[in-house]
Motif scaffolding. Structure first.
Motif, PDB file in Angstrom:
ATOM      1  N   GLN A  55       0.955  -3.774   3.059  1.00  0.00           N
ATOM      2  CA  GLN A  55       0.238  -2.682   3.220  1.00  0.00           C
ATOM      3  C   GLN A  55      -1.039  -3.112   2.466  1.00  0.00           C
ATOM      4  O   GLN A  55      -2.172  -2.908   2.779  1.00  0.00           O
ATOM      5  N   THR A  56      -0.970  -3.505   1.175  1.00  0.00           N
ATOM      6  CA  THR A  56      -2.073  -3.968   0.485  1.00  0.00           C
ATOM      7  C   THR A  56      -2.843  -4.869   1.094  1.00  0.00           C
ATOM      8  O   THR A  56      -4.138  -4.828   1.139  1.00  0.00           O
ATOM      9  N   ALA A 109      -1.565   0.563   5.987  1.00  0.00           N
ATOM     10  CA  ALA A 109      -2.189   0.073   7.179  1.00  0.00           C
ATOM     11  C   ALA A 109      -1.459  -1.120   7.736  1.00  0.00           C
ATOM     12  O   ALA A 109      -0.836  -1.885   7.040  1.00  0.00           O
ATOM     13  N   THR A 110      -1.574  -1.297   9.094  1.00  0.00           N
ATOM     14  CA  THR A 110      -0.962  -2.605   9.640  1.00  0.00           C
ATOM     15  C   THR A 110      -1.987  -3.412  10.103  1.00  0.00           C
ATOM     16  O   THR A 110      -1.882  -4.557  10.133  1.00  0.00           O
ATOM     17  N   ALA A 155      -2.451  -0.718  -1.548  1.00  0.00           N
ATOM     18  CA  ALA A 155      -3.536   0.081  -0.854  1.00  0.00           C
ATOM     19  C   ALA A 155      -2.886   1.152   0.126  1.00  0.00           C
ATOM     20  O   ALA A 155      -1.686   0.877   0.414  1.00  0.00           O
ATOM     21  N   PRO A 156      -3.773   1.985   0.777  1.00  0.00           N
ATOM     22  CA  PRO A 156      -3.092   3.007   1.608  1.00  0.00           C
ATOM     23  C   PRO A 156      -2.431   2.266   2.634  1.00  0.00           C
ATOM     24  O   PRO A 156      -2.946   1.050   3.199  1.00  0.00           O
ATOM     25  N   VAL A 193      -6.211  -4.147  10.929  1.00  0.00           N
ATOM     26  CA  VAL A 193      -7.506  -3.789  10.640  1.00  0.00           C
ATOM     27  C   VAL A 193      -8.576  -4.048  11.855  1.00  0.00           C
ATOM     28  O   VAL A 193      -8.510  -4.880  12.517  1.00  0.00           O
ATOM     29  N   VAL A 212     -10.898  -1.654  -3.869  1.00  0.00           N
ATOM     30  CA  VAL A 212     -10.108  -0.750  -2.826  1.00  0.00           C
ATOM     31  C   VAL A 212      -9.636   0.266  -3.422  1.00  0.00           C
ATOM     32  O   VAL A 212      -8.907  -0.070  -4.498  1.00  0.00           O
ATOM     33  N   TYR A 244      -0.765 -10.189  -2.994  1.00  0.00           N
ATOM     34  CA  TYR A 244      -1.037  -8.716  -2.402  1.00  0.00           C
ATOM     35  C   TYR A 244       0.171  -7.793  -3.020  1.00  0.00           C
ATOM     36  O   TYR A 244      -0.216  -6.706  -2.823  1.00  0.00           O
ATOM     37  N   ALA A 260      -3.028  -5.824   4.420  1.00  0.00           N
ATOM     38  CA  ALA A 260      -3.551  -5.043   5.327  1.00  0.00           C
ATOM     39  C   ALA A 260      -4.918  -4.334   4.939  1.00  0.00           C
ATOM     40  O   ALA A 260      -6.106  -4.431   5.826  1.00  0.00           O
ATOM     41  N   GLY A 261      -4.956  -3.715   4.055  1.00  0.00           N
ATOM     42  CA  GLY A 261      -6.122  -2.800   3.503  1.00  0.00           C
ATOM     43  C   GLY A 261      -7.234  -3.842   3.071  1.00  0.00           C
ATOM     44  O   GLY A 261      -8.473  -2.962   3.116  1.00  0.00           O
ATOM     45  N   LEU A 262      -6.932  -4.918   2.857  1.00  0.00           N
ATOM     46  CA  LEU A 262      -7.998  -5.784   2.363  1.00  0.00           C
ATOM     47  C   LEU A 262      -8.270  -6.857   3.129  1.00  0.00           C
ATOM     48  O   LEU A 262      -9.397  -7.772   3.074  1.00  0.00           O
TER      49      LEU A 262
END
Length: 280
Positions: A93-94, A36-37, A33-34, A39, A14, A89, A96-98
């Motif tokens: 945010q991390t 995000a909330t 990570a970028p 997926v 990632v 994590y 959510a990205g994974l």
């Protein structure tokens, strides 16, 4: 950690996740990570099957977690994790990205598992409740425990696989291979003439100087479809530790083996639990 006949878990590279080396990392070194909330759910998995009625608070929590996975709702799933799983994590945010792509349950897998029957089993000395589900094509299990001993605050230990570096554990029988190759491994059948075998590489075999989030256990606990089975530590094989369990494939019915081990012991971090599940 989830397992199909094609895969048990995966490791995902990632962008923006730094500071991990050779599958070993400290819990506070997973960079964000970028932002995000949520997926997006896997196509075709947005409509959740009607789950069976949960028979316990632990099973209700797992059903809620699977519902969040089907919906791709990382924010809802984050709230259901133990502080130690969240610490893996570092940030929401991390996570959510994974979410659903790092060895935790995907939207498609969650939709199928919701249609299965949940089975609850007590962990060693009541440390947790293991909630497992096995279907024809999917199997997974979740460690549910009370945070700080508060039975009103049940959470799930479900940290994923470190997104970079090699795996520190792999199934040898069934020969599903390393965690970071699970998606490409293809079907793996149990060789019933030998015990089921899971191997751990020593963290000392890597170049990392930080504690492993996977751990290097000296004891594993096993269950087959909710029934406890002994797991034995075999003779040392170089820098590896191999654990074996005498199990048999299901006779016309899906059967799965789950092993659970404790991490964070002796490393100055709060203890938590990890699990790995494989269809037999």
């Amino acid at each position: 950690m989830s397992q199909t006949r094609e895969r048990l878990t995966t490791a995902l590279l990632v962008a923006g996740v730094l500071g991990l080396a050779a599958g070993c990392t400290s819990d506070d070194q997973v960079s964000a990570a970028p932002a995000a909330t949520d997926v997006a759910p896997t196509p075709g998995a947005t409509a959740s099957p009607t789950p069976v009625e949960a028979a316990s608070p632990e099973e209700a929590l797992v059903a809620e977690y699977l519902d969040a996975a089907v919906a791709g709702d990382a924010a809802a799933a984050w709230q259901l994790l133990t502080p130690q799983a969240q610490q893996f994590y570092s940030t929401e945010q991390t996570f959510a990205g994974l979410f659903g792509r790092d060895g935790t349950v995907s939207a498609d897998e969650a939709g199928q598992l919701l249609a299965g029957d949940m089975v609850s089993s007590e962990g060693p000395e009541g440390a947790f409740t293991l909630v497992s589900v096995t279907t024809d094509s999917e199997a997974d299990a979740w460690v549910v425990r009370a945070v700080d001993g508060d039975p009103a605050d049940l959470r799930i230990d479900d940290a994923g696989v470190p997104p970079t570096g090699g795996s520190l554990y792999e199934w040898r029988n069934p020969a599903a291979g390393a965690e970071d190759a699970r998606y490409e491994a293809g079907p793996a059948a149990l060789d019933a003439s030998r015990p089921a075998t899971l191997s751990f590489a020593s963290p000392a075999s890597t170049d990392s100087d930080v504690p492993s989030t996977i751990g290097y256990p000296d004891a594993l606990y096993g269950w087959v479809d909710g029934a406890s089975v002994p797991v034995e530590l075999g003779a040392a094989a170089g820098s590896e530790r191999q654990f074996t369990a005498d199990v048999e494939p299901g006779q016309g019915a899906p059967t799965a083996l789950t092993v659970v081990w404790e991490t964070g012991l002796g490393g100055g971090t709060p203890a938590s639990w990890r699990s790995s599940t494989v269809l037999l």
